[in-house]
Design a protein around this motif. Structure first.
Motif, PDB file in Angstrom:
ATOM      1  N   VAL A  12       0.805  -1.217  -0.004  1.00  0.00           N
ATOM      2  CA  VAL A  12      -0.132   0.047   0.017  1.00  0.00           C
ATOM      3  C   VAL A  12       0.841   1.273  -0.053  1.00  0.00           C
ATOM      4  O   VAL A  12       0.487   2.241  -0.775  1.00  0.00           O
ATOM      5  CB  VAL A  12      -0.794  -0.083   1.175  1.00  0.00           C
ATOM      6  CG1 VAL A  12      -1.733   1.371   1.269  1.00  0.00           C
ATOM      7  CG2 VAL A  12      -2.007  -1.149   1.239  1.00  0.00           C
ATOM      8  N   GLN A  16      -0.031   4.022  -2.854  1.00  0.00           N
ATOM      9  CA  GLN A  16      -1.072   4.495  -2.307  1.00  0.00           C
ATOM     10  C   GLN A  16      -1.265   5.822  -3.185  1.00  0.00           C
ATOM     11  O   GLN A  16      -0.448   6.753  -3.472  1.00  0.00           O
ATOM     12  CB  GLN A  16      -1.017   4.908  -0.692  1.00  0.00           C
ATOM     13  CG  GLN A  16       0.283   5.573  -0.451  1.00  0.00           C
ATOM     14  CD  GLN A  16       0.449   5.820   0.981  1.00  0.00           C
ATOM     15  OE1 GLN A  16      -0.379   5.792   1.778  1.00  0.00           O
ATOM     16  NE2 GLN A  16       1.935   5.813   1.496  1.00  0.00           N
ATOM     17  N   PRO A  17      -2.562   6.211  -3.220  1.00  0.00           N
ATOM     18  CA  PRO A  17      -3.607   5.331  -2.789  1.00  0.00           C
ATOM     19  C   PRO A  17      -3.932   4.252  -4.038  1.00  0.00           C
ATOM     20  O   PRO A  17      -3.861   4.762  -5.188  1.00  0.00           O
ATOM     21  CB  PRO A  17      -4.891   6.174  -2.712  1.00  0.00           C
ATOM     22  CG  PRO A  17      -4.550   7.525  -3.768  1.00  0.00           C
ATOM     23  CD  PRO A  17      -3.224   7.561  -3.512  1.00  0.00           C
ATOM     24  N   LEU A  56      -4.700   1.578   7.971  1.00  0.00           N
ATOM     25  CA  LEU A  56      -5.109   1.996   6.654  1.00  0.00           C
ATOM     26  C   LEU A  56      -6.304   2.976   6.734  1.00  0.00           C
ATOM     27  O   LEU A  56      -7.061   2.874   7.474  1.00  0.00           O
ATOM     28  CB  LEU A  56      -5.136   0.990   5.909  1.00  0.00           C
ATOM     29  CG  LEU A  56      -4.159  -0.146   5.550  1.00  0.00           C
ATOM     30  CD1 LEU A  56      -4.892  -1.047   4.554  1.00  0.00           C
ATOM     31  CD2 LEU A  56      -2.926   0.562   4.795  1.00  0.00           C
ATOM     32  N   TYR A  72      -6.935   2.381  -0.811  1.00  0.00           N
ATOM     33  CA  TYR A  72      -6.264   2.488   0.746  1.00  0.00           C
ATOM     34  C   TYR A  72      -5.357   3.233   0.463  1.00  0.00           C
ATOM     35  O   TYR A  72      -4.308   3.244  -0.345  1.00  0.00           O
ATOM     36  CB  TYR A  72      -5.895   1.119   1.014  1.00  0.00           C
ATOM     37  CG  TYR A  72      -7.138   0.210   1.246  1.00  0.00           C
ATOM     38  CD1 TYR A  72      -7.644   0.098   2.441  1.00  0.00           C
ATOM     39  CD2 TYR A  72      -7.476  -0.668  -0.087  1.00  0.00           C
ATOM     40  CE1 TYR A  72      -8.884  -0.767   2.578  1.00  0.00           C
ATOM     41  CE2 TYR A  72      -8.733  -1.431   0.272  1.00  0.00           C
ATOM     42  CZ  TYR A  72      -9.368  -1.864   1.627  1.00  0.00           C
ATOM     43  OH  TYR A  72     -10.411  -2.403   1.759  1.00  0.00           O
ATOM     44  N   LYS A  73      -4.812   3.879   1.601  1.00  0.00           N
ATOM     45  CA  LYS A  73      -3.474   4.537   1.996  1.00  0.00           C
ATOM     46  C   LYS A  73      -3.293   4.703   3.419  1.00  0.00           C
ATOM     47  O   LYS A  73      -4.154   4.237   4.312  1.00  0.00           O
ATOM     48  CB  LYS A  73      -3.611   6.049   1.391  1.00  0.00           C
ATOM     49  CG  LYS A  73      -4.302   6.782   2.406  1.00  0.00           C
ATOM     50  CD  LYS A  73      -4.194   8.374   1.909  1.00  0.00           C
ATOM     51  CE  LYS A  73      -4.917   9.215   2.860  1.00  0.00           C
ATOM     52  NZ  LYS A  73      -4.961  10.742   2.363  1.00  0.00           N
TER      53      LYS A  73
END
Length: 208
Positions: A12, A16-17, A56, A72-73
């Motif tokens: 991630v 990300q994202p 996250l 997700y980040k």
């Protein structure tokens, strides 16, 4: 579990994202289902669990919750957890969990060279200590009348892994100290070929 968590947070962090389906596809190209024993179908569950625990942040696309459409980040806690797990995997030797160092290798570039060198030196010492103790541990197993005689081979295969890892760690340490690869704060020594990652701009529908 710590290996899975490190891999998910690490991938991630790179992209990300990024959407769950993208992250799943990327990890499959790393063959994590083989060396990390991660079921590809459990990657979505792992991402949601990390989000539930605050590591996250979920970014929804629109009002619905379509599978594969949540990106997700890392949160601040996720960033801290990532480095905690990475350092634990790098600095600790566990002969029964070789997947931990495999996962650490995927993300060593996010640490500075001096820390990687120091950690490898620590691993050499730990492995040498394990090998020094192994003959006595083997003798105890052999001389114990309550232990079946074949059990010693389980110990010997672990000892053989320690020997092989020691040889690799020493050679890897030499390569790193001589300037191989790039680490945090250094100009990158590798760049993906043009067009290698065009699919990151296209969000495919998840599999049925």
């Amino acid at each position: 579990m710590s290996t899975t968590r490190l891999l998910l947070l690490g991938v991630v962090r790179i992209f990300q994202p990024a959407y769950g389906y993208q992250l799943r596809r990327e990890l499959i190209t790393w063959d994590v289902q083989h060396w990390a024993n991660i079921n590809p179908g459990s990657i979505y569950t792992g991402l949601r669990t990390l989000a539930k625990h605050g590591f996250l942040e979920e970014l929804e696309e629109g009002a619905g919750r379509k599978p594969g459409r949540t990106s997700y980040k890392l949160t601040a806690d996720g960033e801290s957890e990532y480095f905690t797990l990475l350092r634990k995997a790098l600095w600790s030797v566990d002969g029964f969990r070789p997947d931990q160092m495999q996962a650490a290798l995927s993300f060593l570039w996010s640490l500075r060279r001096d820390e990687v060198v120091a950690a490898l030196e620590s691993r050499v010492v730990q492995l040498e200590q394990r090998m020094k103790a192994e003959p006595f541990s083997e003798r105890q197993i052999v001389e114990d009348p309550s232990t079946p005689d074949h059990v010693v081979e389980m110990f010997r295969i672990s000892a053989a892994r320690d020997k092989g890892e020691l040889e690799w760690t020493q050679a890897f340490h030499t390569r790193v100290t001589e300037g191989a690869y790039s680490f945090a704060g250094e100009p990158p020594t590798w760049q993906p070929a043009p067009g290698t990652f065009p699919y990151w701009n296209v969000i495919p529908d998840p599999p049925d």
